[in-house]
Design a protein around this motif. Structure first.
Motif, short mmCIF file in Angstrom:
data_model
loop_
_atom_site.label_atom_id
_atom_site.label_comp_id
_atom_site.label_asym_id
_atom_site.label_seq_id
_atom_site.Cartn_x
_atom_site.Cartn_y
_atom_site.Cartn_z
N LEU A 68 41.31 36.88 41.67
CA LEU A 68 40.21 35.95 41.44
C LEU A 68 38.98 36.26 42.30
CD1 LEU A 68 42.11 32.53 41.21
CD2 LEU A 68 40.78 33.62 39.39
N ALA A 69 39.16 37.06 43.34
CA ALA A 69 38.02 37.42 44.19
C ALA A 69 36.95 38.18 43.40
CB ALA A 69 38.50 38.27 45.36
N SER A 70 37.35 38.87 42.35
CA SER A 70 36.39 39.64 41.53
C SER A 70 36.44 39.31 40.04
CB SER A 70 36.63 41.15 41.70
OG SER A 70 36.40 41.57 43.03
N PHE A 71 37.56 38.73 39.59
CA PHE A 71 37.73 38.49 38.16
C PHE A 71 37.94 37.00 37.91
CE2 PHE A 71 39.54 42.72 39.09
CZ PHE A 71 38.70 43.51 38.31
N PRO A 72 37.00 36.32 37.22
CA PRO A 72 37.16 34.89 36.91
C PRO A 72 38.42 34.65 36.08
CG PRO A 72 34.92 35.66 36.44
CD PRO A 72 35.75 36.88 36.69
N PRO A 73 38.91 33.40 36.06
CA PRO A 73 40.23 33.11 35.49
C PRO A 73 40.46 33.62 34.07
CG PRO A 73 39.35 31.18 36.60
CD PRO A 73 38.27 32.19 36.61
N ALA A 113 45.34 44.12 42.45
CA ALA A 113 46.11 42.96 41.98
C ALA A 113 46.04 42.86 40.46
CB ALA A 113 45.56 41.69 42.63
N TRP A 114 44.86 43.11 39.89
CA TRP A 114 44.71 43.08 38.43
C TRP A 114 45.58 44.13 37.76
CZ3 TRP A 114 43.11 46.60 34.75
CH2 TRP A 114 42.82 46.09 33.47
N ALA A 115 45.60 45.35 38.32
CA ALA A 115 46.43 46.42 37.75
C ALA A 115 47.92 46.05 37.83
CB ALA A 115 46.18 47.73 38.49
N TYR A 116 48.31 45.40 38.92
CA TYR A 116 49.71 44.96 39.07
C TYR A 116 50.04 43.92 38.00
CZ TYR A 116 53.86 42.83 41.17
OH TYR A 116 55.13 42.34 41.39
N LEU A 117 49.10 43.02 37.72
CA LEU A 117 49.33 42.01 36.70
C LEU A 117 49.49 42.64 35.32
CD1 LEU A 117 46.76 39.32 37.89
CD2 LEU A 117 49.25 39.07 37.88
N VAL A 118 48.70 43.68 35.04
CA VAL A 118 48.80 44.35 33.74
C VAL A 118 50.14 45.06 33.59
CG1 VAL A 118 47.88 46.23 32.32
CG2 VAL A 118 46.31 44.65 33.46
N LEU A 119 50.47 45.89 34.58
CA LEU A 119 51.65 46.74 34.46
C LEU A 119 52.96 45.98 34.70
CD1 LEU A 119 50.25 49.91 36.26
CD2 LEU A 119 50.44 49.50 33.81
N ALA A 120 53.02 45.28 35.84
CA ALA A 120 54.27 44.60 36.19
C ALA A 120 54.35 43.21 35.56
CB ALA A 120 54.40 44.51 37.71
N GLY A 121 53.27 42.43 35.70
CA GLY A 121 53.31 41.06 35.23
C GLY A 121 53.34 40.93 33.72
N SER A 122 52.60 41.80 33.01
CA SER A 122 52.52 41.69 31.54
C SER A 122 53.48 42.62 30.83
CB SER A 122 51.09 41.95 31.07
OG SER A 122 50.20 40.99 31.59
N LEU A 123 53.32 43.93 31.06
CA LEU A 123 54.16 44.88 30.33
C LEU A 123 55.63 44.72 30.66
CD1 LEU A 123 52.08 48.21 30.45
CD2 LEU A 123 52.61 46.81 28.46
N VAL A 124 55.95 44.46 31.92
CA VAL A 124 57.35 44.36 32.32
C VAL A 124 57.87 42.93 32.21
CG1 VAL A 124 59.00 44.70 34.20
CG2 VAL A 124 57.17 46.36 33.83
N ALA A 125 57.30 42.02 33.02
CA ALA A 125 57.89 40.67 33.13
C ALA A 125 57.68 39.82 31.88
CB ALA A 125 57.31 39.96 34.36
N PHE A 126 56.46 39.82 31.31
CA PHE A 126 56.24 38.98 30.14
C PHE A 126 57.05 39.48 28.96
CE2 PHE A 126 53.75 37.57 26.40
CZ PHE A 126 53.85 36.20 26.63
N SER A 127 57.14 40.79 28.79
CA SER A 127 57.98 41.33 27.72
C SER A 127 59.44 40.98 27.95
CB SER A 127 57.82 42.86 27.65
OG SER A 127 56.50 43.21 27.25
N ALA A 128 59.85 40.99 29.22
CA ALA A 128 61.23 40.61 29.54
C ALA A 128 61.49 39.15 29.17
CB ALA A 128 61.50 40.84 31.02
N TYR A 129 60.52 38.28 29.44
CA TYR A 129 60.67 36.86 29.11
C TYR A 129 60.79 36.66 27.60
CZ TYR A 129 59.56 31.88 28.67
OH TYR A 129 59.58 30.53 28.34
N LEU A 130 59.95 37.33 26.85
CA LEU A 130 60.02 37.21 25.39
C LEU A 130 61.34 37.76 24.87
CD1 LEU A 130 56.37 38.13 24.35
CD2 LEU A 130 57.41 35.88 24.46
N ILE A 180 47.46 36.83 41.08
CA ILE A 180 46.40 36.14 40.35
C ILE A 180 45.34 35.63 41.31
CG2 ILE A 180 45.85 34.06 39.01
CD1 ILE A 180 48.58 34.41 37.63
N ARG A 181 45.77 35.05 42.42
CA ARG A 181 44.82 34.51 43.40
C ARG A 181 44.00 35.62 44.03
NH1 ARG A 181 44.06 32.73 48.67
NH2 ARG A 181 45.98 33.61 49.52
N LEU A 182 44.64 36.75 44.33
CA LEU A 182 43.91 37.87 44.92
C LEU A 182 42.90 38.46 43.94
CD1 LEU A 182 46.85 39.69 46.76
CD2 LEU A 182 45.08 38.23 47.78
#
Length: 300
Positions: A38-43, A221-238, A34-36
């Motif tokens: 932020l260099a190009s994508f606002p929060p 970093a954004w692509a990692y957040l989409v694929l790993a952070g959202s599709l994988v980890a967030f779905s796992a949490y739910l 997320i921090r990486l």
């Protein structure tokens, strides 16, 4: 918490361990990502596009497999839960990372199990003595953490993290009590789509402007957040919220801060003082007490 069990009826033991590992390892690394980014994508733009993209991919997969679509009521639940957990929780977390290191943000988020206990009181879930002790210790750790140099210099970060953890924990409780999502992937996708839409609305109101073309590292970093952070980890949490006990579902709070702190220092050039390390240890002690209390209650 009275009669909670480790694995709920209908859950597959084969999926439990991968889901836990995804929440532990992948989520622990997303704070630095997320921090990486932020260099190009606002929060809010970053989080909104992340969850809209992930939700659309997941919903497309549901459609391809011929899975059932969420009902109107389930879409309404997804809109409310998504606005809380993603719009409030993730949007404010990314905002906080503009002011404070990713590892310290993850340490603050370790209070989520304590807040889940607190919100549970509204739904008749009475914590035991050990859980209450854990909540007190955890709050003391948070107060110690925010009194350190990093947070002390940024009241904005404190406000953002307080709002983020309150919204995330309330959404977690509501999604398993009063406002259940559609079962499985359709529920995950609907929450991400609704939460992403809420985030983009906030981004539009704030007038956020992404950098274009984005920096390569920020885009990765954004692509990692989409694929790993959202599709994988967030779905796992739910999945864990719906099929495991609340204690097990929120046990990522043990591991995420440690992974995020180590990655922030090793790969992100962040610094953590002895005072802040001590505060993190106090917070995690509170989390340990809460989980020990829940384990004792479920074994009674």
């Amino acid at each position: 918490m009275s009669n909670s069990t480790v694995l709920r009826a209908g859950a597959s033991p084969n999926l439990l361990v991968p889901a836990l590992l995804a929440c532990y390892l992948v989520w622990g690394s997303t704070y630095l990502a997320i921090r990486l980014a932020l260099a190009s994508f606002p929060p809010f733009f970053q989080m909104g596009t992340r969850f809209l993209c992930a939700g659309a991919l997941l919903m497309a997969w549901v459609g391809t497999c011929g899975g059932p679509w969420p009902t109107r009521r389930q879409w309404l639940h997804a809109a409310f839960i998504g606005t809380l957990m993603l719009g409030g929780g993730m949007g404010l977390t990314a905002t906080a990372e503009q002011h404070v290191g990713s590892g310290l943000v993850a340490a603050f988020i370790a209070v989520v199990p304590m807040l889940v206990c607190g919100w549970g009181l509204l739904f008749g879930l009475k914590p035991g003595r050990m859980e209450l002790a854990g909540m007190v210790v955890g709050v003391a750790g948070v107060l110690l953490l925010v009194s350190g140099a990093s947070f002390h210099a940024s009241p904005t970060a404190i406000a953002c993290m307080a709002g983020a953890t309150l919204a995330w924990s309330l959404g977690s409780v509501l999604s398993t009590t009063r406002l259940p999502l559609a079962p499985g992937a359709p529920g995950f996708a609907s929450e991400m789509l609704c939460g992403g839409a809420a985030l983009m609305l906030v981004s539009l109101v704030l007038g956020e402007q992404p950098q274009w073309p984005p920096q390569p590292l920020a885009a990765a970093a954004w692509a990692y957040l989409v694929l790993a952070g959202s599709l994988v980890a967030f779905s796992a949490y739910l999945y864990l919220l719906g099929h495991a006990s609340p204690a097990l579902a929120t046990s990522y709070a043990f591991v995420n801060p440690v992974i995020a702190l180590v990655l922030g220092i090793a790969a992100g050039g962040e610094t953590v003082s002895g005072h802040e390390w001590g505060a993190c240890a106090v917070i995690l002690t509170g989390v340990v007490l809460i989980f020990a209390g829940k384990a004792k209650a479920s074994g009674d």
